[in-house]
Motif scaffolding. Structure first.
Motif, PDB file in Angstrom:
ATOM      1  N   THR A  57       0.889  -1.184   0.037  1.00 18.55           N
ATOM      2  CA  THR A  57       0.012  -0.072  -0.076  1.00 18.55           C
ATOM      3  C   THR A  57       0.845   1.100   0.036  1.00 18.55           C
ATOM      4  OG1 THR A  57      -1.716  -1.366   1.290  1.00 18.55           O
ATOM      5  CG2 THR A  57      -1.904   1.164   1.078  1.00 18.55           C
ATOM      6  N   ILE A  58       0.820   1.999  -1.166  1.00 21.60           N
ATOM      7  CA  ILE A  58       1.376   3.267  -1.211  1.00 21.60           C
ATOM      8  C   ILE A  58       0.809   4.436  -0.798  1.00 21.60           C
ATOM      9  CG2 ILE A  58       2.710   4.743  -2.894  1.00 21.60           C
ATOM     10  CD1 ILE A  58       2.847   2.177  -4.678  1.00 21.60           C
ATOM     11  N   SER A  59       1.242   5.176   0.050  1.00 18.48           N
ATOM     12  CA  SER A  59       0.886   6.337   0.726  1.00 18.48           C
ATOM     13  C   SER A  59       1.524   7.715   0.021  1.00 18.48           C
ATOM     14  CB  SER A  59       0.912   6.494   2.098  1.00 18.48           C
ATOM     15  OG  SER A  59      -0.274   6.266   2.647  1.00 18.48           O
ATOM     16  N   ILE A  60       0.700   8.506  -0.636  1.00 15.29           N
ATOM     17  CA  ILE A  60       1.191   9.802  -1.052  1.00 15.29           C
ATOM     18  C   ILE A  60       0.454  10.881  -0.681  1.00 15.29           C
ATOM     19  CG2 ILE A  60       2.409   8.774  -3.192  1.00 15.29           C
ATOM     20  CD1 ILE A  60       0.095   9.615  -4.676  1.00 15.29           C
ATOM     21  N   HIS A  75      -0.545   8.516 -14.617  1.00 14.16           N
ATOM     22  CA  HIS A  75       0.075   7.985 -15.775  1.00 14.16           C
ATOM     23  C   HIS A  75       1.114   6.881 -15.032  1.00 14.16           C
ATOM     24  CE1 HIS A  75       2.818   7.752 -19.460  1.00 14.16           C
ATOM     25  NE2 HIS A  75       3.754   7.830 -18.644  1.00 14.16           N
ATOM     26  N   HIS A  76       1.785   7.363 -14.194  1.00 13.90           N
ATOM     27  CA  HIS A  76       2.714   6.221 -13.369  1.00 13.90           C
ATOM     28  C   HIS A  76       1.892   4.972 -13.266  1.00 13.90           C
ATOM     29  CE1 HIS A  76       5.913   9.104 -13.779  1.00 13.90           C
ATOM     30  NE2 HIS A  76       5.486   9.632 -12.891  1.00 13.90           N
ATOM     31  N   GLN A  77       0.466   5.158 -12.509  1.00 10.80           N
ATOM     32  CA  GLN A  77      -0.009   4.135 -11.958  1.00 10.80           C
ATOM     33  C   GLN A  77      -0.368   3.227 -13.402  1.00 10.80           C
ATOM     34  OE1 GLN A  77      -2.861   4.856  -8.968  1.00 10.80           O
ATOM     35  NE2 GLN A  77      -2.075   6.945  -8.901  1.00 10.80           N
ATOM     36  N   HIS A  78      -0.656   3.670 -14.453  1.00  8.95           N
ATOM     37  CA  HIS A  78      -1.043   3.073 -15.524  1.00  8.95           C
ATOM     38  C   HIS A  78       0.071   2.309 -15.993  1.00  8.95           C
ATOM     39  CE1 HIS A  78      -5.429   3.638 -16.526  1.00  8.95           C
ATOM     40  NE2 HIS A  78      -5.068   4.900 -15.835  1.00  8.95           N
ATOM     41  N   HIS A  79       1.129   2.618 -15.867  1.00  6.09           N
ATOM     42  CA  HIS A  79       2.646   1.929 -16.585  1.00  6.09           C
ATOM     43  C   HIS A  79       3.204   1.225 -15.481  1.00  6.09           C
ATOM     44  CE1 HIS A  79       1.425   4.785 -19.714  1.00  6.09           C
ATOM     45  NE2 HIS A  79       2.415   4.486 -20.558  1.00  6.09           N
ATOM     46  N   PHE A  80       2.579   1.149 -14.304  1.00  6.72           N
ATOM     47  CA  PHE A  80       3.140   0.161 -13.256  1.00  6.72           C
ATOM     48  C   PHE A  80       3.176  -1.339 -13.868  1.00  6.72           C
ATOM     49  CE2 PHE A  80       2.056  -2.507  -9.462  1.00  6.72           C
ATOM     50  CZ  PHE A  80       3.159  -2.504  -9.096  1.00  6.72           C
ATOM     51  N   CYS A  81       4.299  -2.069 -13.614  1.00  8.20           N
ATOM     52  CA  CYS A  81       4.473  -3.417 -14.222  1.00  8.20           C
ATOM     53  C   CYS A  81       3.523  -4.573 -13.503  1.00  8.20           C
ATOM     54  CB  CYS A  81       5.783  -3.938 -14.065  1.00  8.20           C
ATOM     55  SG  CYS A  81       6.911  -2.921 -14.833  1.00  8.20           S
ATOM     56  N   SER A  83      -0.184  -4.579 -10.677  1.00  9.00           N
ATOM     57  CA  SER A  83      -1.495  -4.165 -11.170  1.00  9.00           C
ATOM     58  C   SER A  83      -2.025  -3.090  -9.798  1.00  9.00           C
ATOM     59  CB  SER A  83      -2.439  -5.474 -10.950  1.00  9.00           C
ATOM     60  OG  SER A  83      -2.215  -6.215 -10.024  1.00  9.00           O
ATOM     61  N   VAL A  84      -2.675  -2.215 -10.249  1.00  8.17           N
ATOM     62  CA  VAL A  84      -3.201  -1.273  -9.028  1.00  8.17           C
ATOM     63  C   VAL A  84      -4.566  -1.899  -8.659  1.00  8.17           C
ATOM     64  CG1 VAL A  84      -3.844   0.858  -8.510  1.00  8.17           C
ATOM     65  CG2 VAL A  84      -1.830   0.505 -10.019  1.00  8.17           C
ATOM     66  N   MET A  85      -4.686  -2.113  -7.287  1.00  5.73           N
ATOM     67  CA  MET A  85      -6.050  -2.992  -7.213  1.00  5.73           C
ATOM     68  C   MET A  85      -7.006  -1.890  -6.600  1.00  5.73           C
ATOM     69  SD  MET A  85      -4.046  -6.006  -5.070  1.00  5.73           S
ATOM     70  CE  MET A  85      -5.710  -7.184  -5.009  1.00  5.73           C
ATOM     71  N   ALA A  86      -6.622  -0.753  -5.999  1.00  2.18           N
ATOM     72  CA  ALA A  86      -7.699   0.098  -5.481  1.00  2.18           C
ATOM     73  C   ALA A  86      -6.909   1.327  -5.050  1.00  2.18           C
ATOM     74  CB  ALA A  86      -8.293  -0.374  -4.177  1.00  2.18           C
ATOM     75  N   THR A  87      -7.749   2.407  -5.286  1.00  2.00           N
ATOM     76  CA  THR A  87      -7.090   3.481  -4.759  1.00  2.00           C
ATOM     77  C   THR A  87      -7.958   4.560  -4.211  1.00  2.00           C
ATOM     78  OG1 THR A  87      -7.750   5.029  -6.674  1.00  2.00           O
ATOM     79  CG2 THR A  87      -5.484   4.003  -6.827  1.00  2.00           C
ATOM     80  N   THR A  88      -7.702   5.112  -2.865  1.00  2.00           N
ATOM     81  CA  THR A  88      -8.706   6.220  -2.198  1.00  2.00           C
ATOM     82  C   THR A  88      -7.943   7.277  -2.145  1.00  2.00           C
ATOM     83  OG1 THR A  88      -9.171   4.122  -0.947  1.00  2.00           O
ATOM     84  CG2 THR A  88      -9.645   6.403  -0.046  1.00  2.00           C
ATOM     85  N   MET A 102      -3.312   0.782  -3.289  1.00  2.00           N
ATOM     86  CA  MET A 102      -3.103  -0.660  -3.246  1.00  2.00           C
ATOM     87  C   MET A 102      -2.758  -1.448  -4.451  1.00  2.00           C
ATOM     88  SD  MET A 102      -5.346  -3.306  -0.884  1.00  2.00           S
ATOM     89  CE  MET A 102      -4.783  -4.802  -0.497  1.00  2.00           C
ATOM     90  N   VAL A 103      -1.570  -1.977  -4.404  1.00  2.00           N
ATOM     91  CA  VAL A 103      -0.821  -2.475  -5.338  1.00  2.00           C
ATOM     92  C   VAL A 103      -0.542  -4.083  -5.210  1.00  2.00           C
ATOM     93  CG1 VAL A 103       0.018  -0.501  -6.448  1.00  2.00           C
ATOM     94  CG2 VAL A 103       1.551  -1.851  -5.120  1.00  2.00           C
TER      95      VAL A 103
END
Ligand code: NI
Length: 150
Positions: A57-60, A75-81, A83-88, A102-103
């Protein structure tokens, strides 16, 4: 539940006192529970040095007004190798946004994403909660090869 094993540990007196203080000041019922979780933490930390697919889980925290930043973060999340499962997303105030992402992916790739997001101008903080998909820590409690039934 796996069979319990009892074993003797030899450690220096000052280190033992530190253990006692840690257990006492925590919510753990006893030394054994504390040490079980300590081992699980080590197991997960070790998993992050391998090629296994893990959860993080990445917190920014970032400035909502930074030009083009929201688009670059997406953009960075779309190009992550992985999968991005959820964002809040939370709008903290008129300037600040907090986001939890959450990745699922390999440790190295997740860490690279954390760094990439953190390097963007306008991002004040990017941190990772290094989790696990469970196999290693669940096995240690329920015996090898055991799987959860849902
Ligand atoms: Ni916002």
């Amino acid at each position: 539940m796996s069979e319990l094993v009892r074993f003797t540990v030899s450690i220096e007196q000052p280190l033992f006192e530190q253990l006692e203080n840690l257990v006492e000041s925590s919510e753990y019922a006893n030394r054994s529970e504390f040490i079980r979780d300590l081992i699980r933490s080590k197991v997960v930390a070790q998993e992050w040095q391998t090629d296994k697919v893990l959860l993080g889980t990445i917190s920014i925290l970032y400035d909502h007004h930074a030009r083009g930043l929201s688009e670059r973060l997406i953009h960075h999340q779309h190009h992550f190798c992985g999968s991005v499962m959820a964002t809040t997303h939370v709008h903290l105030d008129e300037h600040l946004c907090a986001e939890m992402i959450m990745v699922r992916g390999r440790g190295k790739e997740i860490s690279a994403l954390v760094d990439r997001l953190g390097r963007e101008k306008g991002v004040y903080h990017s941190s990772l909660a290094a989790g696990t998909t469970g196999d290693a820590v669940v096995q240690s409690e329920h015996g090898s090869g055991a799987h959860h039934k849902h």
